[in-house]
Design a protein around this motif. Sequence first.
Motif, short mmCIF file in Angstrom:
data_model
loop_
_atom_site.label_atom_id
_atom_site.label_comp_id
_atom_site.label_asym_id
_atom_site.label_seq_id
_atom_site.Cartn_x
_atom_site.Cartn_y
_atom_site.Cartn_z
N ARG A 293 0.72 -1.26 -0.08
CA ARG A 293 -0.22 0.11 -0.11
C ARG A 293 1.52 1.11 0.50
N ASP A 312 10.43 -3.24 -10.30
CA ASP A 312 8.77 -3.39 -10.63
C ASP A 312 8.10 -1.62 -10.54
N LEU A 313 8.03 -0.99 -9.38
CA LEU A 313 8.07 0.54 -8.77
C LEU A 313 8.00 1.58 -10.06
N ASP A 316 6.82 0.97 -13.11
CA ASP A 316 5.18 1.28 -12.92
C ASP A 316 4.76 1.91 -12.21
N ARG A 319 1.49 3.02 -10.14
CA ARG A 319 1.39 2.16 -9.02
C ARG A 319 2.35 2.77 -7.82
N GLU A 322 0.49 6.32 -7.18
CA GLU A 322 -0.01 5.86 -6.09
C GLU A 322 0.04 5.39 -4.26
N MET A 323 1.21 4.96 -4.25
CA MET A 323 1.70 4.20 -2.75
C MET A 323 2.31 5.48 -2.19
#
Length: 352
Positions: A293, A312-313, A316, A319, A322-323
């Motif tokens: 989250r 990954d971050l 993306d 995402r 948003e985190m």
Amino acid sequence: MHVHVELPEELDVEAYRRRNARGEIPDHTPYGLHHMGDEGDVVTFRTPAGGPVAWVSRKVRNRLDGYEAVTAVTGAAQRRGADVLFCMDERTGMPALLSSPRRPVVSGIAWLERPDMISGWERRAAEAALRRAGAIFTQSPAMVPILREHWDVPPERVHGVGLGIDPAFYPEQPWSDRDPAGVTVTSVGDDRGRDHATLVASVLRVREQGLPAWLELATTLPVDLPPEAGVVHARRMNAAMRGLYARSSVVAIALRPNPQGSGLTVALEALASGRPVVATDNPGMDTYVEHGRTGLLVPPGDVEAMSRAIGDLLADPVRAAEMGAAGRKEVEQRFTSAHMAAELREIARGTL
């Protein structure tokens, strides 16, 4: 209630306020402890002695692994009128406990190891000091059972307290301010719990897999970082950290296994800045970084897991953004210095 804060000799609260007014450092006072007076209680701060006393204090402190023995004695006159003495960690807390038997002392514990892991003189001094404590607090949940079970501090005198930071000093950084390539990874830290070797290896692994990750690492510790993969800022950054957080897409914190809460301040600064955190999943880190989250937690020393989380971050950004936004809200709701000081105020009141 009158709370007197025992500061280390090198901390001058008036000089601190001036630096804060110039925008150099967070909070109006060290750790934002002036907020302990938000409900009308009186909060005073020990001022340094200076001169020969400061010279002697520094020499003795260096011989005692940082413990402020001289300052605890020479600052006794400043305690007059105080109901409670407050110390942020054991370097000031244990000397205060041993030198001030007539007032309750509230001390934080940050770096104290289990009794079997430290030298004899430090263990004996800690045992004597902890027996006298009006209350003990720690900002790492993993330290609570250590203090209760290994140091035999009565459970009712050991408190877990949430760490807090100054969200005004670390504002939410616009996502558009990050590195246009979207590949900057930021980290910072000088304490013994850091594992910068794993961090560097993880960023190099991300690069090997095709993402041109770039590491900006602020540390005075020795680090072997290839120049094509990043830069080391070998100094204390203070306000300049805000620029590093703004440029980053991810803030990564690699740690050696430890229960003391290494890396928590950086994690909160990153979240306040609106950046997702990738961090070693040491005990207590999940209190501050919620996996999936507000960031991603990985096992200690696991280069593959950390590189995968960072990659990954970076790959993306939606995402990641948003985190970061969720992290900012979490800091505002739970982890400001005012929240922390309110908890500490109630602990201090409970000793009277």
